[in-house]
Design a protein around this motif. Structure first.
Motif: not given
Length: 204
Positions: A125-146
């Motif tokens: 479905x659609x995502x919420x912005x929490x993950x994006x906010x945390x990654x951007x504020x800490x400068x760490x990468x996103x690791x997508x998983x399925x």
């Protein structure tokens, strides 16, 4: 051996026994980055956090953001609470404490598992912005998983780990629109892993 590693080994052993009918198979372990990262995965079953965490090495300390209601679920709630590395989130409220704990973990070069959808979905479905906010504020990468939605007897539950990427590289402060855009991008990365996996299975 650290407390996390001890809890990981013991809980994985218990989980493996209880899920003999749904064994785990992981693909893409070579994509796991060192240090902090926000792990973003689709969410289908209550058991998803365990399958994802146990797809990583015992050396990868992973915090799990989970809704507070799970505390009361049989087994899953008990095991997550026992592990002690869960950030309980009160849904529908501004949980400042949970955000601070998550930021501290990421800044400490630890990993954080988030299910961006916020709840379970049969389809992504659609995502919420929490993950994006945390990654951007800490400068760490996103690791997508399925993770595969199927839980059939003696059929492996498969976890696919995608390539890490930096979600926001612009040299300015991110705003709400940036968070929304990055969130959409996160969900697209997860869908891309799903679609690539499906194509490979069709090709044999």
């Amino acid at each position: 051996m650290t407390l996390y590693q001890l809890a990981y080994v013991i809980s994985k052993f218990i989980f493996s026994i209880l899920t003999l009918r749904w064994p785990l198979k992981t693909y893409g372990k070579h994509n796991i980055p060192k240090g902090g990262a926000v792990i973003c995965c689709n969410h289908v079953h209550n058991s998803d956090p365990f399958y994802v965490v146990y797809s990583f090495s015992v050396k990868d300390k992973i915090w799990v953001m989970a809704k507070e209601e799970i505390k009361h679920y049989p087994f899953a709630g008990w095991l997550l609470s026992w592990l002690g590395f869960v950030i309980w989130v009160r849904r529908g409220k501004s949980d400042v404490g949970a955000v601070k704990t998550a930021l501290k973990a990421l800044k400490g070069n630890e990993k954080l598992l988030i299910f961006p959808e916020g709840t379970r979905h049969a389809e992504i479905g659609e995502g919420k912005t929490g993950a994006a906010m945390l990654a951007i504020r800490t400068g760490v990468p996103i690791l997508p998983v399925y993770i595969t939605p199927e839980r059939k007897l003696f059929q492996r539950t498969k976890v696919y780990i995608g390539e890490p990427y930096m979600p926001f590289t612009e040299k300015r402060r991110a705003n709400a629109e940036d968070y929304e855009r990055v969130t959409e991008d996160i969900m697209e990365h997860i869908r891309a892993i799903r679609d690539t996996r499906a194509e490979r299975e069709v090709q044999g």
